[in-house]
Write a protein that holds these residues in place. Structure first.
Motif, PDB file in Angstrom:
ATOM      1  N   ASN A 101     -11.698  52.668   8.289  1.00 59.44           N
ATOM      2  CA  ASN A 101     -12.484  53.883   8.559  1.00 59.44           C
ATOM      3  C   ASN A 101     -12.264  54.438   9.966  1.00 59.44           C
ATOM      4  O   ASN A 101     -12.808  55.469  10.311  1.00 59.44           O
ATOM      5  CB  ASN A 101     -13.976  53.615   8.342  1.00 59.44           C
ATOM      6  N   GLU A 102     -11.470  53.737  10.787  1.00 55.07           N
ATOM      7  CA  GLU A 102     -11.209  54.180  12.151  1.00 55.07           C
ATOM      8  C   GLU A 102     -10.007  55.110  12.197  1.00 55.07           C
ATOM      9  O   GLU A 102      -9.031  54.912  11.481  1.00 55.07           O
ATOM     10  CB  GLU A 102     -10.890  52.959  13.038  1.00 55.07           C
ATOM     11  N   VAL A 103     -10.069  56.102  13.066  1.00 59.71           N
ATOM     12  CA  VAL A 103      -8.917  56.972  13.285  1.00 59.71           C
ATOM     13  C   VAL A 103      -7.816  56.143  13.930  1.00 59.71           C
ATOM     14  O   VAL A 103      -8.079  55.336  14.821  1.00 59.71           O
ATOM     15  CB  VAL A 103      -9.308  58.161  14.201  1.00 59.71           C
ATOM     16  N   ARG A 104      -6.603  56.327  13.444  1.00 60.81           N
ATOM     17  CA  ARG A 104      -5.464  55.562  13.965  1.00 60.81           C
ATOM     18  C   ARG A 104      -5.305  55.811  15.465  1.00 60.81           C
ATOM     19  O   ARG A 104      -5.225  56.952  15.911  1.00 60.81           O
ATOM     20  CB  ARG A 104      -4.198  55.972  13.224  1.00 60.81           C
ATOM     21  N   SER A 105      -5.276  54.735  16.226  1.00 61.76           N
ATOM     22  CA  SER A 105      -5.174  54.822  17.677  1.00 61.76           C
ATOM     23  C   SER A 105      -4.188  53.786  18.174  1.00 61.76           C
ATOM     24  O   SER A 105      -4.390  52.584  17.963  1.00 61.76           O
ATOM     25  CB  SER A 105      -6.543  54.587  18.315  1.00 61.76           C
ATOM     26  N   ASP A 106      -3.138  54.242  18.841  1.00 62.82           N
ATOM     27  CA  ASP A 106      -2.160  53.312  19.396  1.00 62.82           C
ATOM     28  C   ASP A 106      -2.800  52.416  20.447  1.00 62.82           C
ATOM     29  O   ASP A 106      -2.549  51.206  20.480  1.00 62.82           O
ATOM     30  CB  ASP A 106      -0.985  54.071  20.018  1.00 62.82           C
ATOM     31  N   ALA A 107      -3.636  52.982  21.297  1.00 61.90           N
ATOM     32  CA  ALA A 107      -4.268  52.215  22.364  1.00 61.90           C
ATOM     33  C   ALA A 107      -5.131  51.092  21.796  1.00 61.90           C
ATOM     34  O   ALA A 107      -5.056  49.943  22.231  1.00 61.90           O
ATOM     35  CB  ALA A 107      -5.096  53.135  23.258  1.00 61.90           C
ATOM     36  N   ARG A 108      -5.962  51.413  20.811  1.00 64.65           N
ATOM     37  CA  ARG A 108      -6.825  50.396  20.197  1.00 64.65           C
ATOM     38  C   ARG A 108      -5.999  49.304  19.517  1.00 64.65           C
ATOM     39  O   ARG A 108      -6.322  48.120  19.600  1.00 64.65           O
ATOM     40  CB  ARG A 108      -7.769  51.034  19.187  1.00 64.65           C
ATOM     41  N   ALA A 109      -4.947  49.695  18.822  1.00 62.11           N
ATOM     42  CA  ALA A 109      -4.098  48.722  18.127  1.00 62.11           C
ATOM     43  C   ALA A 109      -3.440  47.774  19.125  1.00 62.11           C
ATOM     44  O   ALA A 109      -3.339  46.563  18.872  1.00 62.11           O
ATOM     45  CB  ALA A 109      -3.047  49.448  17.294  1.00 62.11           C
ATOM     46  N   LEU A 110      -3.004  48.290  20.256  1.00 63.56           N
ATOM     47  CA  LEU A 110      -2.368  47.448  21.274  1.00 63.56           C
ATOM     48  C   LEU A 110      -3.351  46.425  21.834  1.00 63.56           C
ATOM     49  O   LEU A 110      -3.004  45.252  22.013  1.00 63.56           O
ATOM     50  CB  LEU A 110      -1.801  48.325  22.388  1.00 63.56           C
ATOM     51  N   VAL A 111      -4.583  46.839  22.091  1.00 60.40           N
ATOM     52  CA  VAL A 111      -5.585  45.907  22.619  1.00 60.40           C
ATOM     53  C   VAL A 111      -5.975  44.886  21.551  1.00 60.40           C
ATOM     54  O   VAL A 111      -6.105  43.691  21.839  1.00 60.40           O
ATOM     55  CB  VAL A 111      -6.819  46.658  23.165  1.00 60.40           C
ATOM     56  N   GLU A 112      -6.132  45.310  20.310  1.00 64.12           N
ATOM     57  CA  GLU A 112      -6.485  44.368  19.242  1.00 64.12           C
ATOM     58  C   GLU A 112      -5.383  43.329  19.044  1.00 64.12           C
ATOM     59  O   GLU A 112      -5.666  42.138  18.893  1.00 64.12           O
ATOM     60  CB  GLU A 112      -6.760  45.110  17.933  1.00 64.12           C
ATOM     61  N   ALA A 113      -4.137  43.748  19.033  1.00 68.16           N
ATOM     62  CA  ALA A 113      -3.030  42.794  18.880  1.00 68.16           C
ATOM     63  C   ALA A 113      -3.019  41.800  20.035  1.00 68.16           C
ATOM     64  O   ALA A 113      -2.809  40.598  19.841  1.00 68.16           O
ATOM     65  CB  ALA A 113      -1.696  43.532  18.790  1.00 68.16           C
ATOM     66  N   THR A 114      -3.294  42.285  21.246  1.00 68.49           N
ATOM     67  CA  THR A 114      -3.338  41.419  22.421  1.00 68.49           C
ATOM     68  C   THR A 114      -4.477  40.413  22.304  1.00 68.49           C
ATOM     69  O   THR A 114      -4.311  39.228  22.594  1.00 68.49           O
ATOM     70  CB  THR A 114      -3.488  42.282  23.692  1.00 68.49           C
ATOM     71  N   LYS A 115      -5.628  40.874  21.857  1.00 69.10           N
ATOM     72  CA  LYS A 115      -6.778  39.977  21.674  1.00 69.10           C
ATOM     73  C   LYS A 115      -6.455  38.895  20.635  1.00 69.10           C
ATOM     74  O   LYS A 115      -6.811  37.732  20.793  1.00 69.10           O
ATOM     75  CB  LYS A 115      -8.009  40.785  21.253  1.00 69.10           C
ATOM     76  N   ARG A 116      -5.751  39.262  19.585  1.00 66.34           N
ATOM     77  CA  ARG A 116      -5.380  38.274  18.560  1.00 66.34           C
ATOM     78  C   ARG A 116      -4.417  37.233  19.103  1.00 66.34           C
ATOM     79  O   ARG A 116      -4.541  36.043  18.789  1.00 66.34           O
ATOM     80  CB  ARG A 116      -4.757  38.976  17.350  1.00 66.34           C
ATOM     81  N   VAL A 117      -3.463  37.661  19.913  1.00 68.22           N
ATOM     82  CA  VAL A 117      -2.556  36.682  20.537  1.00 68.22           C
ATOM     83  C   VAL A 117      -3.380  35.732  21.391  1.00 68.22           C
ATOM     84  O   VAL A 117      -3.201  34.515  21.339  1.00 68.22           O
ATOM     85  CB  VAL A 117      -1.452  37.378  21.365  1.00 68.22           C
ATOM     86  N   ARG A 118      -4.296  36.281  22.166  1.00 63.20           N
ATOM     87  CA  ARG A 118      -5.165  35.460  23.003  1.00 63.20           C
ATOM     88  C   ARG A 118      -5.948  34.455  22.160  1.00 63.20           C
ATOM     89  O   ARG A 118      -6.001  33.280  22.461  1.00 63.20           O
ATOM     90  CB  ARG A 118      -6.117  36.374  23.785  1.00 63.20           C
TER      91      ARG A 118
END
Length: 167
Positions: A101-118
């Motif tokens: 339901n979220e609007v596609r956001s490159d910035a949000r996706a980059l932070v989420e991927a980083t959080k998952r790696v963490r």
């Protein structure tokens, strides 16, 4: 997340400093149900989403942007609990980097991927590549996450990502 030895220490260091700096800013601080201090990653994602692309997304290496933003945007995988023959089992599954339901956001996706790696790196029981098959590209995900973490730290150092609430 089984990253190479030469990448693990820089990742741990970058995440430790990043989380410390984020917790110094009230907008990015929350308490868990026991009152323990945590980073409010949804607020971090909202804040980076407000940056013009040139100020965050385009500051990242082309490799990082390609690794995270190309394709289905459902990796790194997330460890979830499933029922297997009446027993709970932890397994890794791909999940969208953003809720549908979220609007596609490159910035949000980059932070989420980083959080998952963490999360995959810090939490125990995730060092067996047979249990977490990432097709041999864990170091690539680690390098991308390190790039995002360092860019966020640079933005905080420049005062572009909120001043700390206390010295």
């Amino acid at each position: 997340m089984p990253v190479s030895e030469n990448l693990a220490i820089p990742l741990f260091r970058a995440f430790a400093v990043l989380e410390y700096q984020l917790k110094r800013r009230h907008a990015f601080l929350k308490a868990d149900r026991f009152g323990n201090a945590m980073v409010d990653w949804s607020e971090v994602k909202a804040a980076v989403d407000g940056f013009p692309a040139a100020d965050f997304v385009l500051q990242l290496d082309a490799f990082t942007r390609q690794k995270v933003l190309d394709g289905a945007r459902e990796r790194p995988k997330v460890q979830v609990v499933v029922n297997s023959g009446g027993r709970r089992k932890a397994t890794f599954e791909p999940r969208p980097l953003q809720p549908p339901n979220e609007v596609r956001s490159d910035a949000r996706a980059l932070v989420e991927a980083t959080k998952r790696v963490r999360n995959n790196l810090f939490h125990g029981g995730k060092e067996d590549p047979g249990e977490q098959p990432f097709d041999g590209d864990d170091d690539e995900w680690g390098r991308a996450a390190l790039d995002v973490a360092q860019t966020l730290l640079d933005l905080m150092d420049q005062g572009a990502f909120g001043a700390p609430d206390h010295p």
